[in-house]
Design a protein around this motif. Sequence first.
Motif, PDB file in Angstrom:
ATOM      1  N   SER A 255      57.270  57.427 -51.292  1.00 55.36           N
ATOM      2  CA  SER A 255      57.061  56.874 -49.856  1.00 55.36           C
ATOM      3  C   SER A 255      57.859  56.989 -48.480  1.00 55.36           C
ATOM      4  O   SER A 255      58.995  55.839 -49.094  1.00 55.36           O
ATOM      5  CB  SER A 255      56.113  55.655 -49.426  1.00 55.36           C
ATOM      6  N   LEU A 256      57.685  57.560 -47.731  1.00 55.09           N
ATOM      7  CA  LEU A 256      59.295  57.842 -46.637  1.00 55.09           C
ATOM      8  C   LEU A 256      58.713  56.640 -45.778  1.00 55.09           C
ATOM      9  O   LEU A 256      57.395  56.041 -45.278  1.00 55.09           O
ATOM     10  CB  LEU A 256      58.336  59.277 -45.599  1.00 55.09           C
ATOM     11  N   GLY A 257      60.000  55.594 -44.933  1.00 58.57           N
ATOM     12  CA  GLY A 257      60.168  54.640 -44.486  1.00 58.57           C
ATOM     13  C   GLY A 257      61.172  54.753 -43.842  1.00 58.57           C
ATOM     14  O   GLY A 257      61.827  55.308 -44.236  1.00 58.57           O
ATOM     15  N   TYR A 258      60.816  54.350 -42.492  1.00 61.42           N
ATOM     16  CA  TYR A 258      62.172  54.433 -41.363  1.00 61.42           C
ATOM     17  C   TYR A 258      61.413  53.943 -40.130  1.00 61.42           C
ATOM     18  O   TYR A 258      60.229  53.028 -39.937  1.00 61.42           O
ATOM     19  CB  TYR A 258      62.018  55.583 -40.956  1.00 61.42           C
ATOM     20  N   TRP A 259      62.654  53.186 -39.663  1.00 57.80           N
ATOM     21  CA  TRP A 259      62.704  52.597 -38.378  1.00 57.80           C
ATOM     22  C   TRP A 259      64.132  52.418 -37.573  1.00 57.80           C
ATOM     23  O   TRP A 259      65.148  52.919 -38.388  1.00 57.80           O
ATOM     24  CB  TRP A 259      62.464  50.890 -38.793  1.00 57.80           C
ATOM     25  N   ILE A 260      63.857  51.983 -36.535  1.00 51.46           N
ATOM     26  CA  ILE A 260      64.787  52.313 -35.870  1.00 51.46           C
ATOM     27  C   ILE A 260      65.072  51.371 -34.452  1.00 51.46           C
ATOM     28  O   ILE A 260      64.004  50.604 -33.882  1.00 51.46           O
ATOM     29  CB  ILE A 260      64.579  53.430 -35.124  1.00 51.46           C
ATOM     30  N   GLY A 261      66.289  50.898 -34.406  1.00 57.62           N
ATOM     31  CA  GLY A 261      66.118  49.486 -33.304  1.00 57.62           C
ATOM     32  C   GLY A 261      66.034  50.694 -31.511  1.00 57.62           C
ATOM     33  O   GLY A 261      66.216  51.158 -31.685  1.00 57.62           O
ATOM     34  N   GLN A 262      65.118  49.198 -31.404  1.00 54.58           N
ATOM     35  CA  GLN A 262      64.736  49.693 -29.850  1.00 54.58           C
ATOM     36  C   GLN A 262      65.726  50.685 -28.754  1.00 54.58           C
ATOM     37  O   GLN A 262      65.118  51.429 -28.242  1.00 54.58           O
ATOM     38  CB  GLN A 262      63.874  48.625 -29.410  1.00 54.58           C
ATOM     39  N   LYS A 263      66.561  50.188 -28.316  1.00 51.06           N
ATOM     40  CA  LYS A 263      67.375  50.161 -27.199  1.00 51.06           C
ATOM     41  C   LYS A 263      67.984  51.917 -28.004  1.00 51.06           C
ATOM     42  O   LYS A 263      68.672  52.271 -27.183  1.00 51.06           O
ATOM     43  CB  LYS A 263      68.790  49.767 -26.856  1.00 51.06           C
ATOM     44  N   PHE A 264      67.321  52.542 -29.521  1.00 51.73           N
ATOM     45  CA  PHE A 264      67.967  53.940 -29.739  1.00 51.73           C
ATOM     46  C   PHE A 264      66.544  54.338 -29.691  1.00 51.73           C
ATOM     47  O   PHE A 264      66.866  56.318 -30.183  1.00 51.73           O
ATOM     48  CB  PHE A 264      68.396  54.073 -30.780  1.00 51.73           C
ATOM     49  N   TRP A 265      65.229  54.196 -29.927  1.00 53.40           N
ATOM     50  CA  TRP A 265      64.291  54.422 -29.529  1.00 53.40           C
ATOM     51  C   TRP A 265      63.762  56.177 -28.375  1.00 53.40           C
ATOM     52  O   TRP A 265      64.910  55.431 -27.477  1.00 53.40           O
ATOM     53  CB  TRP A 265      62.930  53.651 -28.853  1.00 53.40           C
ATOM     54  N   GLY A 266      63.087  56.667 -28.875  1.00 48.68           N
ATOM     55  CA  GLY A 266      63.429  58.208 -28.026  1.00 48.68           C
ATOM     56  C   GLY A 266      64.246  58.634 -27.837  1.00 48.68           C
ATOM     57  O   GLY A 266      64.217  60.116 -27.557  1.00 48.68           O
ATOM     58  N   ASN A 267      65.054  59.217 -28.973  1.00 51.64           N
ATOM     59  CA  ASN A 267      66.452  60.358 -28.759  1.00 51.64           C
ATOM     60  C   ASN A 267      65.985  60.948 -30.392  1.00 51.64           C
ATOM     61  O   ASN A 267      66.242  61.858 -30.892  1.00 51.64           O
ATOM     62  CB  ASN A 267      68.078  59.317 -29.090  1.00 51.64           C
ATOM     63  N   GLY A 268      64.622  61.258 -31.054  1.00 53.24           N
ATOM     64  CA  GLY A 268      64.591  61.827 -32.169  1.00 53.24           C
ATOM     65  C   GLY A 268      65.127  61.519 -33.517  1.00 53.24           C
ATOM     66  O   GLY A 268      65.308  62.049 -34.534  1.00 53.24           O
ATOM     67  N   TYR A 269      66.039  60.577 -33.361  1.00 47.77           N
ATOM     68  CA  TYR A 269      66.833  60.142 -34.481  1.00 47.77           C
ATOM     69  C   TYR A 269      66.123  59.992 -35.826  1.00 47.77           C
ATOM     70  O   TYR A 269      66.506  59.956 -36.948  1.00 47.77           O
ATOM     71  CB  TYR A 269      67.917  58.929 -33.997  1.00 47.77           C
ATOM     72  N   ALA A 270      64.661  59.147 -35.346  1.00 44.48           N
ATOM     73  CA  ALA A 270      64.221  58.356 -36.581  1.00 44.48           C
ATOM     74  C   ALA A 270      63.526  59.934 -37.606  1.00 44.48           C
ATOM     75  O   ALA A 270      63.630  60.551 -38.360  1.00 44.48           O
ATOM     76  CB  ALA A 270      62.600  57.673 -36.476  1.00 44.48           C
ATOM     77  N   THR A 271      62.942  61.284 -36.749  1.00 47.46           N
ATOM     78  CA  THR A 271      62.954  62.286 -36.929  1.00 47.46           C
ATOM     79  C   THR A 271      63.479  63.008 -37.694  1.00 47.46           C
ATOM     80  O   THR A 271      63.640  63.285 -38.526  1.00 47.46           O
ATOM     81  CB  THR A 271      62.568  63.096 -36.089  1.00 47.46           C
ATOM     82  N   GLU A 272      65.683  63.239 -36.589  1.00 40.03           N
ATOM     83  CA  GLU A 272      66.238  63.549 -37.480  1.00 40.03           C
ATOM     84  C   GLU A 272      66.660  62.640 -39.138  1.00 40.03           C
ATOM     85  O   GLU A 272      66.660  64.095 -39.979  1.00 40.03           O
ATOM     86  CB  GLU A 272      67.820  63.222 -36.741  1.00 40.03           C
ATOM     87  N   ALA A 273      66.138  61.734 -39.451  1.00 43.34           N
ATOM     88  CA  ALA A 273      67.168  60.850 -40.924  1.00 43.34           C
ATOM     89  C   ALA A 273      66.083  61.269 -41.145  1.00 43.34           C
ATOM     90  O   ALA A 273      66.368  61.928 -42.565  1.00 43.34           O
ATOM     91  CB  ALA A 273      66.880  59.430 -40.115  1.00 43.34           C
ATOM     92  N   SER A 274      64.641  61.461 -41.217  1.00 38.45           N
ATOM     93  CA  SER A 274      63.606  61.630 -41.815  1.00 38.45           C
ATOM     94  C   SER A 274      63.372  62.960 -42.829  1.00 38.45           C
ATOM     95  O   SER A 274      63.114  62.988 -43.746  1.00 38.45           O
ATOM     96  CB  SER A 274      62.527  61.155 -41.872  1.00 38.45           C
ATOM     97  N   LYS A 275      64.279  63.904 -41.772  1.00 37.65           N
ATOM     98  CA  LYS A 275      63.663  65.361 -41.862  1.00 37.65           C
ATOM     99  C   LYS A 275      65.133  65.197 -43.601  1.00 37.65           C
ATOM    100  O   LYS A 275      64.886  66.345 -44.271  1.00 37.65           O
ATOM    101  CB  LYS A 275      64.635  66.210 -40.893  1.00 37.65           C
TER     102      LYS A 275
END
Length: 181
Positions: free
Chosen positions: A86-106
């Motif tokens: 199972s894939l899990g991820y979270w990003i700190g709020q001040k970094f939301w909206g930059n595509g980091y969760a998608t990039e790391a998950s890829k």
Amino acid sequence: METKRLVLRPFQIEDAKQLYELAKDINVGTNAGWPPHKSVEESRKIIETVFCQDDQYAIFLKETNELIGAVGLSPDTKRLNPCIKSLGYWIGQKFWGNGYATEASKRVLIYAFEEKKLNGVSVVHFSINEKSKNVISKLGFVYEGTLRYASRRYDGVELDDVEYLMDKERYEKVKDDLWRE
């Protein structure tokens, strides 16, 4: 592991202060189902007990070496098949909206299928978490269903789990998109 903008590496005890700064935000953990961290010591204990497990990664910005979140693979608690994680991820709020969760998950999906040779990767989000739903959509997962009242969050709120899967066949169809940065 690396991407164009990110470094993914195992957590270290020295990351506790940066982890606390991100994880004390009620909006971060609540969307993922865990309570805000109350101290650097609590964050240190989370590193020692949760983030020390295999295939759990801290996400850092290459440019600044700043911790921005976490991503990883864990046993799928709804499937008994050890070849599906199972894939899990979270990003700190001040970094939301930059595509980091998608990039790391890829990058983690590529690792899961190409290096770990998994048969599949699942991912779940609470029905109230639209940001996570958007990440999952961008990754190419297939919707499996919604389990009503499947989770009880730390604060007692009952939430629906929205379930997705990417099996090897689906990965072959989307892997060119995953490799593209």
